[in-house]
Structures are given as structure tokens and as C-alpha cells.
Design a protein around this motif. Structure first.
Motif, PDB file in Angstrom:
ATOM      1  N   TYR A  50      35.678 -35.995   5.244  1.00 24.54           N
ATOM      2  CA  TYR A  50      37.090 -36.358   5.286  1.00 24.54           C
ATOM      3  C   TYR A  50      37.873 -35.125   4.831  1.00 24.54           C
ATOM      4  CZ  TYR A  50      35.783 -41.386   4.849  1.00 24.54           C
ATOM      5  OH  TYR A  50      35.264 -42.648   5.011  1.00 24.54           O
ATOM      6  N   LEU A  66      31.013 -43.056  13.295  1.00 22.27           N
ATOM      7  CA  LEU A  66      32.413 -42.706  13.072  1.00 22.27           C
ATOM      8  C   LEU A  66      33.261 -43.939  12.755  1.00 22.27           C
ATOM      9  CD1 LEU A  66      34.588 -40.499  13.023  1.00 22.27           C
ATOM     10  CD2 LEU A  66      34.816 -40.788  15.490  1.00 22.27           C
ATOM     11  N   ALA A  67      32.972 -45.049  13.398  1.00 24.23           N
ATOM     12  CA  ALA A  67      33.725 -46.276  13.128  1.00 24.23           C
ATOM     13  C   ALA A  67      33.561 -46.710  11.672  1.00 24.23           C
ATOM     14  CB  ALA A  67      33.289 -47.388  14.080  1.00 24.23           C
ATOM     15  N   ALA A 127      32.821 -44.690   9.176  1.00 20.87           N
ATOM     16  CA  ALA A 127      33.517 -43.690   8.360  1.00 20.87           C
ATOM     17  C   ALA A 127      35.010 -43.990   8.322  1.00 20.87           C
ATOM     18  CB  ALA A 127      33.258 -42.290   8.910  1.00 20.87           C
ATOM     19  N   LYS A 128      35.561 -44.384   9.460  1.00 23.63           N
ATOM     20  CA  LYS A 128      36.982 -44.737   9.529  1.00 23.63           C
ATOM     21  C   LYS A 128      37.252 -45.986   8.699  1.00 23.63           C
ATOM     22  CE  LYS A 128      40.561 -46.278  12.702  1.00 23.63           C
ATOM     23  NZ  LYS A 128      40.546 -47.735  12.677  1.00 23.63           N
ATOM     24  N   ALA A 129      36.391 -46.987   8.812  1.00 25.70           N
ATOM     25  CA  ALA A 129      36.576 -48.236   8.079  1.00 25.70           C
ATOM     26  C   ALA A 129      36.556 -48.003   6.572  1.00 25.70           C
ATOM     27  CB  ALA A 129      35.506 -49.245   8.482  1.00 25.70           C
ATOM     28  N   THR A 179      37.882 -45.723   4.952  1.00 24.46           N
ATOM     29  CA  THR A 179      39.166 -45.213   4.437  1.00 24.46           C
ATOM     30  C   THR A 179      40.109 -46.341   4.010  1.00 24.46           C
ATOM     31  OG1 THR A 179      40.253 -45.090   6.604  1.00 24.46           O
ATOM     32  CG2 THR A 179      39.038 -43.127   5.872  1.00 24.46           C
ATOM     33  N   GLU A 205      41.484 -36.662   8.167  1.00 26.22           N
ATOM     34  CA  GLU A 205      40.817 -36.266   9.407  1.00 26.22           C
ATOM     35  C   GLU A 205      39.328 -36.366   9.152  1.00 26.22           C
ATOM     36  OE1 GLU A 205      42.338 -32.487  10.635  1.00 26.22           O
ATOM     37  OE2 GLU A 205      44.404 -33.229  10.644  1.00 26.22           O
ATOM     38  N   ILE A 206      38.619 -37.048  10.042  1.00 29.38           N
ATOM     39  CA  ILE A 206      37.213 -37.347   9.842  1.00 29.38           C
ATOM     40  C   ILE A 206      36.384 -36.650  10.904  1.00 29.38           C
ATOM     41  CG2 ILE A 206      35.485 -39.186   9.660  1.00 29.38           C
ATOM     42  CD1 ILE A 206      37.881 -41.116   9.133  1.00 29.38           C
TER      43      ILE A 206
END
Length: 107
Positions: free
Chosen positions: A6, A77-78, A80-82, A84, A100-101
Motif C-alpha cells: 500500500y 488484489l480484491a 488487499a482492497k477489502a 483497506t 495505491e495498491i
């Protein structure tokens, strides 16, 4: 599992610019997020100090507005986004801040 970095982008606020109560609240909020992240949190990261951008033509300019990083290890990636969700860096800044991931891959 994959590792993701991140990059925190936005205006940096020094803890010294906050009241003791605001600083304590921010620290507690980030601690709560770290607890929720649990084992996925590989490297809590840190804040960036001053920097410079060196271009491929040899010129230099001020570095961008990256303020820090964190590394997590999750399925994709999903995920990793979750992760946040609830990240204090993304709270109350009226769209001025972003995470930004990027997936970290072997060289």
C-alpha cells in the motif's frame, strides 16, 4: 497468498500538529485497524521523509505526495482492497488521500 504494498498518497499530517487527544485517537484507530488486519499485516511500514524524483533524462524535481507504505499478504488484489476498510488514513480527508495498491512480484 501474495504480498501487496500500500502506498499512501495525500497530505501528511504530523502528530505534532495534532492535539494530544487527536494524536491518541489517530494512534488508537490505526492500532484497531492493525488488529483487524491480523496475520495479513506483514510490514506495518512507515512514513516517508523528504525525497526527490530523478528522471530518466537526468533531471530532478520534487518527489510526489507519497507519505508512507504498508505491506500485507492476502489471497488477491480484491482481498488487499477489502483490507483497506476502516483504514484511518482514508477517513475524513474529503477525497484528498488515497491508498495505491500493488502486488509485489519477484524480480
Amino acid at each position: 497468498m501474495a504480498k501487496f504494498i500500500y502506498f499512501y498518497r495525500g497530505p501528511a499530517t504530523s502528530l505534532s500538529d495534532l492535539t494530544p487527544q487527536e494524536g491518541a485517537a489517530r494512534t488508537a484507530a490505526f492500532g484497531a485497524w492493525m488488529e483487524r488486519a491480523g496475520a495479513a499485516l506483514v510490514d506495518v511500514g512507515g512514513r516517508f521523509g523528504s525525497g526527490i524524483s530523478v528522471r530518466d533524462d537526468g533531471t530532478e524535481e520534487a518527489a510526489g505526495d507519497l507519505t508512507g507504505y504498508t505491506i500485507v499478504e492476502v489471497a488477491d488484489l480484491a482481498a488487499a482492497k477489502a483490507l483497506t476498510a476502516g483504514l484511518p488514513f482514508l477517513a475524513g480527508n474529503d477525497g484528498k488521500c488515497a491508498v495505491e495498491i500493488f502486488e509485489l512480484r519477484a524480480m
